[in-house]
Write a protein that holds these residues in place. Structure first.
Motif, PDB file in Angstrom:
ATOM      1  N   ARG A   5      94.475  18.716  -5.621  1.00  0.00           N
ATOM      2  CA  ARG A   5      94.021  17.876  -6.735  1.00  0.00           C
ATOM      3  C   ARG A   5      93.345  18.719  -7.808  1.00  0.00           C
ATOM      4  O   ARG A   5      93.543  18.505  -9.011  1.00  0.00           O
ATOM      5  CB  ARG A   5      93.058  16.799  -6.226  1.00  0.00           C
ATOM      6  CG  ARG A   5      93.701  15.723  -5.384  1.00  0.00           C
ATOM      7  CD  ARG A   5      92.812  14.493  -5.288  1.00  0.00           C
ATOM      8  NE  ARG A   5      91.509  14.800  -4.710  1.00  0.00           N
ATOM      9  CZ  ARG A   5      91.221  14.743  -3.408  1.00  0.00           C
ATOM     10  NH1 ARG A   5      92.179  14.386  -2.544  1.00  0.00           N
ATOM     11  NH2 ARG A   5      90.026  15.036  -2.960  1.00  0.00           N
ATOM     12  N   ILE A   6      92.542  19.691  -7.387  1.00  0.00           N
ATOM     13  CA  ILE A   6      91.842  20.575  -8.329  1.00  0.00           C
ATOM     14  C   ILE A   6      92.844  21.375  -9.164  1.00  0.00           C
ATOM     15  O   ILE A   6      92.725  21.500 -10.385  1.00  0.00           O
ATOM     16  CB  ILE A   6      90.903  21.526  -7.555  1.00  0.00           C
ATOM     17  CG1 ILE A   6      89.767  20.741  -6.899  1.00  0.00           C
ATOM     18  CG2 ILE A   6      90.362  22.619  -8.471  1.00  0.00           C
ATOM     19  CD1 ILE A   6      89.021  21.526  -5.843  1.00  0.00           C
ATOM     20  N   ARG A   7      93.871  21.873  -8.495  1.00  0.00           N
ATOM     21  CA  ARG A   7      94.885  22.684  -9.169  1.00  0.00           C
ATOM     22  C   ARG A   7      95.706  21.840 -10.140  1.00  0.00           C
ATOM     23  O   ARG A   7      95.985  22.254 -11.267  1.00  0.00           O
ATOM     24  CB  ARG A   7      95.784  23.331  -8.115  1.00  0.00           C
ATOM     25  CG  ARG A   7      96.722  24.380  -8.640  1.00  0.00           C
ATOM     26  CD  ARG A   7      97.324  25.148  -7.476  1.00  0.00           C
ATOM     27  NE  ARG A   7      97.827  24.257  -6.437  1.00  0.00           N
ATOM     28  CZ  ARG A   7      98.118  24.637  -5.187  1.00  0.00           C
ATOM     29  NH1 ARG A   7      97.943  25.893  -4.836  1.00  0.00           N
ATOM     30  NH2 ARG A   7      98.578  23.783  -4.304  1.00  0.00           N
ATOM     31  N   GLU A   8      96.082  20.630  -9.714  1.00  0.00           N
ATOM     32  CA  GLU A   8      96.860  19.760 -10.595  1.00  0.00           C
ATOM     33  C   GLU A   8      96.033  19.293 -11.786  1.00  0.00           C
ATOM     34  O   GLU A   8      96.560  19.114 -12.882  1.00  0.00           O
ATOM     35  CB  GLU A   8      97.395  18.567  -9.797  1.00  0.00           C
ATOM     36  CG  GLU A   8      98.505  18.919  -8.828  1.00  0.00           C
ATOM     37  CD  GLU A   8      99.639  19.702  -9.491  1.00  0.00           C
ATOM     38  OE1 GLU A   8     100.151  19.239 -10.531  1.00  0.00           O
ATOM     39  OE2 GLU A   8     100.002  20.773  -8.975  1.00  0.00           O
ATOM     40  N   TYR A  44     104.545  29.696 -17.835  1.00  0.00           N
ATOM     41  CA  TYR A  44     104.143  30.858 -17.040  1.00  0.00           C
ATOM     42  C   TYR A  44     102.784  30.610 -16.378  1.00  0.00           C
ATOM     43  O   TYR A  44     102.607  30.841 -15.173  1.00  0.00           O
ATOM     44  CB  TYR A  44     104.076  32.090 -17.941  1.00  0.00           C
ATOM     45  CG  TYR A  44     103.493  33.317 -17.272  1.00  0.00           C
ATOM     46  CD1 TYR A  44     104.306  34.234 -16.624  1.00  0.00           C
ATOM     47  CD2 TYR A  44     102.115  33.560 -17.288  1.00  0.00           C
ATOM     48  CE1 TYR A  44     103.780  35.355 -16.007  1.00  0.00           C
ATOM     49  CE2 TYR A  44     101.580  34.671 -16.677  1.00  0.00           C
ATOM     50  CZ  TYR A  44     102.405  35.571 -16.032  1.00  0.00           C
ATOM     51  OH  TYR A  44     101.865  36.669 -15.416  1.00  0.00           O
ATOM     52  N   THR A  45     101.815  30.153 -17.184  1.00  0.00           N
ATOM     53  CA  THR A  45     100.464  29.958 -16.663  1.00  0.00           C
ATOM     54  C   THR A  45     100.424  28.892 -15.581  1.00  0.00           C
ATOM     55  O   THR A  45      99.764  29.054 -14.545  1.00  0.00           O
ATOM     56  CB  THR A  45      99.498  29.587 -17.805  1.00  0.00           C
ATOM     57  OG1 THR A  45      99.571  30.590 -18.823  1.00  0.00           O
ATOM     58  CG2 THR A  45      98.066  29.488 -17.303  1.00  0.00           C
ATOM     59  N   ALA A  46     101.134  27.787 -15.793  1.00  0.00           N
ATOM     60  CA  ALA A  46     101.164  26.724 -14.788  1.00  0.00           C
ATOM     61  C   ALA A  46     101.777  27.226 -13.486  1.00  0.00           C
ATOM     62  O   ALA A  46     101.290  26.912 -12.385  1.00  0.00           O
ATOM     63  CB  ALA A  46     101.932  25.527 -15.321  1.00  0.00           C
ATOM     64  N   ALA A  47     102.842  28.029 -13.595  1.00  0.00           N
ATOM     65  CA  ALA A  47     103.471  28.579 -12.394  1.00  0.00           C
ATOM     66  C   ALA A  47     102.511  29.503 -11.649  1.00  0.00           C
ATOM     67  O   ALA A  47     102.426  29.463 -10.412  1.00  0.00           O
ATOM     68  CB  ALA A  47     104.752  29.328 -12.769  1.00  0.00           C
ATOM     69  N   MET A  48     101.791  30.344 -12.393  1.00  0.00           N
ATOM     70  CA  MET A  48     100.828  31.240 -11.750  1.00  0.00           C
ATOM     71  C   MET A  48      99.703  30.455 -11.093  1.00  0.00           C
ATOM     72  O   MET A  48      99.232  30.806 -10.001  1.00  0.00           O
ATOM     73  CB  MET A  48     100.266  32.225 -12.782  1.00  0.00           C
ATOM     74  CG  MET A  48     101.297  33.164 -13.399  1.00  0.00           C
ATOM     75  SD  MET A  48     102.181  34.180 -12.178  1.00  0.00           S
ATOM     76  CE  MET A  48     100.856  35.239 -11.589  1.00  0.00           C
TER      77      MET A  48
END
Length: 410
Positions: A341-344, A379-383
């Protein structure tokens, strides 16, 4: 070197100048140049020079007066502006679609032909000094500069970007010209232009106005600042509120751990009501009106800083609670369901923030300047989605191990 993908056209010219163009929807074009030179690149005896140059390139060129510069974009409803940081200067223009060539030609004129006329420079000098005074009158702003003076003590990152009234009064047109000659060189510049036009056509316009800039030297030789001892300082200035920074020295922006650090920072004290520090210090205890943590990563050094304003009597209590939250994160891994949840949430914030097209266009050039490739939203979301709860815990442990320094201006 030319790189073409479905989104961007990236090109390196023979003189070393790099450029990026992209097609965007809408009716606005965005153009600018990112210069890899800021306040840490000025001589110690000329503090404030990078910012002084940023102000005074608008005061005249060999082709234009100050009046013509200020009106060139505004008469078509556009904007011309600039800003300086510790390591870069950005000069940019926004205008209705169809005026990309006007914007690029004007920015190139400023970069290549600034003349620094004496009478205009003297007037702008006083404007800058007033800006310094205004900043000093706002402790919630100045506490960041004063904290960095302590945590980067003895290095080229210690002094503030604006300089002092005394240092600004000593700066001359010759100093400004020398800074331009040394740092506004092709290898130090990344030009960007984004709009509804064909990206190849935009790149040809960049070539027309920027490809003759001298190659010169690239900014290098920035020494890694030594680690300063942990400090806990209070400066009493008779204010009703204590403006406080608690922070720690960390790694630079090339470190692969930066993604875990940004995620930790957002969870701990990011710009959201459910951050750990907002819940603990404001919602549960009513100790602060504002508490927010931030990351400032540069080429070879960085900081995480937590800012809060509180009653002077409650500073110690707030600092103890901040340390406790970090120690909790270092002591145990966040459960996987909660971590997802934190990451999303953070990835969602990235998407919302990307709605600002001006910032997106500017970030393309910064990405080329920093990494020589595009690190965009995808790119940032994937990382971020590859970051693990263990990595975030390790960053919290690193911060807890170093220990937080603090500065409070009361």
């Amino acid at each position: 070197m030319t790189n073409i993908d479905s989104k961007y056209l990236i090109h390196t010219f023979p003189n070393g100048l790099r450029a990026v163009t992209a097609r965007t929807s809408g009716m606005v074009c965005y153009a600018g140049v990112v210069v890899n030179a800021g306040s840490r690149d000025e001589p110690d005896t000329q503090q404030g020079l990078a910012h002084f140059v940023e102000h005074t390139i608008f005061k005249g060129t060999s082709r234009r007066s100050s009046w013509h510069i200020s009106n060139r974009m505004e008469t078509v409803g556009g904007e011309l502006n600039a800003y300086t940081t510790k390591e870069e200067t950005v000069i940019y223009a926004n205008a209705p679609a169809g005026y990309s060539e006007r914007a690029l030609e004007l920015i190139a004129d400023l970069v290549k032909n600034a003349s620094f006329p004496g009478k205009e420079i003297e007037k702008e000098r006083e404007v800058i000094i007033e800006e310094i005074h205004s900043y000093q009158d706002s402790p919630s702003d100045s506490v960041f500069d004063e904290f960095e003076e302590l945590i980067y003590a003895g290095s080229d990152l210690a002094h503030n970007i604006l300089g002092t009234p005394e240092s600004v009064r000593r700066l001359t047109p010759a100093d400004a010209r020398s800074f331009i000659e040394n740092h506004y060189t092709a290898g130090n510049l990344v030009v960007y232009c984004c709009g509804p036009e064909n990206p190849d056509r935009l790149m040809k316009k960049i070539a027309r106005y920027f490809s003759d800039i001298p190659a010169g030297n690239t900014t290098n030789g920035r020494p890694i600042p030594q680690l300063a001892p942990v400090f806990d300082e209070k400066r009493d200035r008779g204010n009703h509120q204590a403006n406080t920074i608690a922070g720690v020295r960390l790694f630079g922006r090339d470190d692969p751990r930066r993604h875990a650090l940004f995620l930790l920072n957002n969870y701990l004290g990011g710009p959201c009501m459910n951050s750990r520090l907002n819940l603990e210090l404001r919602e549960r205890r009513g100790l602060v009106y504002t508490v927010e943590s931030s990351i400032a990563l540069m080429s070879n050094a960085g900081t995480m800083m937590v800012y809060f304003g509180t009653d002077p009597a409650d500073v110690r209590k707030c600092l103890a609670l901040i340390n406790r939250e970090i120690e909790r994160l270092a002591a145990s891994k966040i459960p996987e369901r909660a971590f997802s949840r934190i990451r999303e949430q953070y990835c969602g914030q990235l998407i919302v923030g990307s709605d600002n097209m001006e910032n997106r266009a500017m970030s393309l050039a910064k990405s080329i300047s920093y990494y020589n490739e595009i690190h965009d939203l995808d790119y940032t979301a994937a990382m971020m989605r590859d970051v693990t709860a263990t990595q975030v815990r390790e960053i919290a442990g690193l911060i807890a191990e170093h220990g937080l320094s603090s500065l409070s201006i009361c």
